[in-house]
Scaffold this active site. Structure first.
Site, PDB file in Angstrom:
ATOM      1  N   SER A 186      -1.252  -1.557  -1.513  1.00  0.00           N
ATOM      2  CA  SER A 186      -1.250  -2.855  -0.843  1.00  0.00           C
ATOM      3  C   SER A 186      -2.575  -3.597  -1.036  1.00  0.00           C
ATOM      4  O   SER A 186      -2.960  -3.928  -2.149  1.00  0.00           O
ATOM      5  CB  SER A 186      -0.943  -2.636   0.645  1.00  0.00           C
ATOM      6  OG  SER A 186      -0.798  -3.847   1.333  1.00  0.00           O
ATOM      7  N   HIS A 217       7.439  -1.295   1.757  1.00  0.00           N
ATOM      8  CA  HIS A 217       5.989  -1.345   1.553  1.00  0.00           C
ATOM      9  C   HIS A 217       5.296  -0.064   2.005  1.00  0.00           C
ATOM     10  O   HIS A 217       4.418   0.455   1.321  1.00  0.00           O
ATOM     11  CB  HIS A 217       5.411  -2.547   2.302  1.00  0.00           C
ATOM     12  CG  HIS A 217       4.064  -2.967   1.812  1.00  0.00           C
ATOM     13  ND1 HIS A 217       3.853  -3.454   0.544  1.00  0.00           N
ATOM     14  CD2 HIS A 217       2.841  -2.956   2.415  1.00  0.00           C
ATOM     15  CE1 HIS A 217       2.574  -3.750   0.380  1.00  0.00           C
ATOM     16  NE2 HIS A 217       1.932  -3.447   1.499  1.00  0.00           N
ATOM     17  N   ASP A 237      10.657  -3.895  -0.497  1.00  0.00           N
ATOM     18  CA  ASP A 237       9.327  -4.271  -0.022  1.00  0.00           C
ATOM     19  C   ASP A 237       9.327  -5.723   0.441  1.00  0.00           C
ATOM     20  O   ASP A 237       9.594  -6.631  -0.348  1.00  0.00           O
ATOM     21  CB  ASP A 237       8.299  -4.078  -1.142  1.00  0.00           C
ATOM     22  CG  ASP A 237       6.873  -4.046  -0.641  1.00  0.00           C
ATOM     23  OD1 ASP A 237       6.581  -4.730   0.358  1.00  0.00           O
ATOM     24  OD2 ASP A 237       6.050  -3.342  -1.253  1.00  0.00           O
TER      25      ASP A 237
END
Length: 458
Positions: free
Chosen positions: A169, A361, A330
């Site tokens: 991320s 995610h 995601d």
């Protein structure tokens, strides 16, 4: 018409639901005790070596080092967490499930980074944690200062010629920026693995992030809450089930059955600056992967020398071998946005792995099946990327200065104020929405009585 009016009513209900999510996201805590990364590590029988790193601009960061439990294979891996997360994200499961443990058990020298502003990196050589200046950063500064400081520290401590960088991320966001700005850092990397990289987020389906963008959260940060931490501690501590559902809403997960939210809540969230979150909301609106917009031409000129924030699109400068893993479900790093990132990368340096259909995610670091679905491939990939040092691996053990494991407390700072500010904003927005809905319903009733279409001025 009556139909269009009730359509507006349904849209307003959706907005109210999103506002509730917004309130959840901005729940800010008083002090509470969580399991520290070192405690998580020592609980699984590994050594935790806690070291501090000072950045060029004076922030004091903490890195957690897990020496290999077998003979060192001469290979070094640096793992970097995402937004409002910490080093603990790589070690929240047991030794057979978490990537940090799997690598250390296989002979790798493992280093876990912590960005400024999270539970482990709240120090500065001169700034007070309660000052606005301390919190005046986004992932721009993490890219410019934190990333090079930690890469150089790992290199200095291990003596390795190169290391493999694995990010999740925001950890990928800062690397996408930092390696453009400091291309010499790539000389210290033998490879780079991106898990759910968040760059351009214009297609995000995260309701909370979109609502925050619509509410101009960045304006609130700059005008009111800029010196405060962004945290979710109280929510996840007091309402773990609700926190679990909110996590799925925010970033996407295939199902709650594939995550241990009790384990996640013991270490996550770890906090960051409000500006870091606001930065993402700006990119939702602008549709660009760019530096933080400081709100005026003069402020941007002061920070960047230009009237508008610089765009981070010089991917031709990225020459280190790069591997990308992504998930179909995601919500934060939406597949459309990730595909745009892929299209801008030099194809000779980027290997895109097949999209994982049922991954959201958080699945890349928290998925209970990641140790079978993803991590074997990662370990094999890291092994092929890593530079070996057989002379060192055969004769040298990794030196550590072990410290006792301890629990950590998140500082309350002025966080209750940001809770009050944002709560007030959400309540006012909700009241306005209700008023609009009631006016619409009244207009429908009047129109029905007069057998004419309602006239709405809301």
């Amino acid at each position: 018409s009556t139909q269009s009016t009730w359509g507006a009513f349904r849209r307003m209900k959706t907005l109210l639901g999103s506002l509730v999510v917004c309130l959840v996201v901005l729940c800010v805590s008083a002090t509470l005790t969580k399991k520290s990364a070192c405690l998580l590590i020592s609980d699984q029988g590994f050594v935790c070596d806690e070291q501090t790193v000072q950045t060029e601009d004076g922030y004091v960061l903490t890195m957690h080092h897990i020496p290999p439990i077998t003979t060192w294979n001469g290979k070094v891996v640096y793992l970097q967490h995402g937004l409002v997360d910490s080093s603990a994200t790589w070690v929240i499961g047991d030794r057979s499930q978490s990537l940090g443990f799997i690598l250390a058990a296989a002979g790798y020298d493992v280093w876990l980074g912590n960005n400024r502003g999270n539970d482990y990196s709240l120090g500065h050589v001169s700034l007070n944690i309660d000052s606005e200046d301390f919190w005046m950063f986004t992932f721009d500064e993490m890219a410019k200062y934190d990333l090079p400081a930690m890469i150089n520290h790992v290199k200095d401590q291990t003596g390795a010629a190169s290391m493999t960088y694995v990010c999740h991320s925001q950890g990928c966001t800062q690397a996408l920026i930092g390696l453009q700005q400091r291309p010499e850092l790539q000389d210290m990397l033998n490879g780079w693995i991106m898990l759910a990289p968040a760059a351009n987020v214009s297609h995000t389906t995260s309701s909370a992030l979109r609502v925050l963008a619509g509410l101009r959260f960045d304006w609130m940060v700059m005008k009111v809450t800029g010196k405060l931490r962004f945290s979710l501690d109280s929510l996840c501590s007091s309402f773990p089930t609700f926190c679990a559902q909110s996590t799925c809403m925010l970033a996407g997960c295939e199902s709650a059955d594939n995550m241990d939210f009790d384990a996640i809540g013991s270490a996550f969230p770890a906090g960051s600056s409000s500006r870091s979150v606001a930065h993402y909301t700006q990119m939702v609106r602008s549709g660009k992967f760019q530096a933080f917009d400081w709100g005026s031409t003069s402020a941007n000129v002061q920070h960047y020398g230009t009237a508008t924030p610089p765009i981070y699109d010089d991917f031709s400068r990225l020459t280190v071998p790069t591997h990308l893993f992504w998930g179909r479900k995601d919500k934060l790093a939406d597949p459309i946005d990730v595909q745009e990132l892929i299209n801008k990368f030099p194809p000779s340096n980027l290997h895109v792995h097949p999209i994982i259909e049922n991954y959201g995610h958080g699945s890349f670091v928290w998925g209970l099946d990641a140790h079978t679905v993803l991590y074997p491939e990662l370990v094999s990939l890291i092994d092929s990327l890593s530079a070996s040092f057989p002379d060192r691996a055969a004769t040298t053990s990794v030196s550590v200065s072990e410290k006792p494991a301890k629990e950590t407390s998140s500082s309350p700072s002025n966080s209750l104020l940001v809770f009050a500010v944002v709560t007030g904003t959400v309540v006012l927005a909700a009241v306005a929405a209700v008023v609009i809905v009631l006016r619409g319903r009244a207009a429908v009733a009047v129109a029905a009585s007069q057998n004419q279409a309602p006239l709405l001025d809301a």
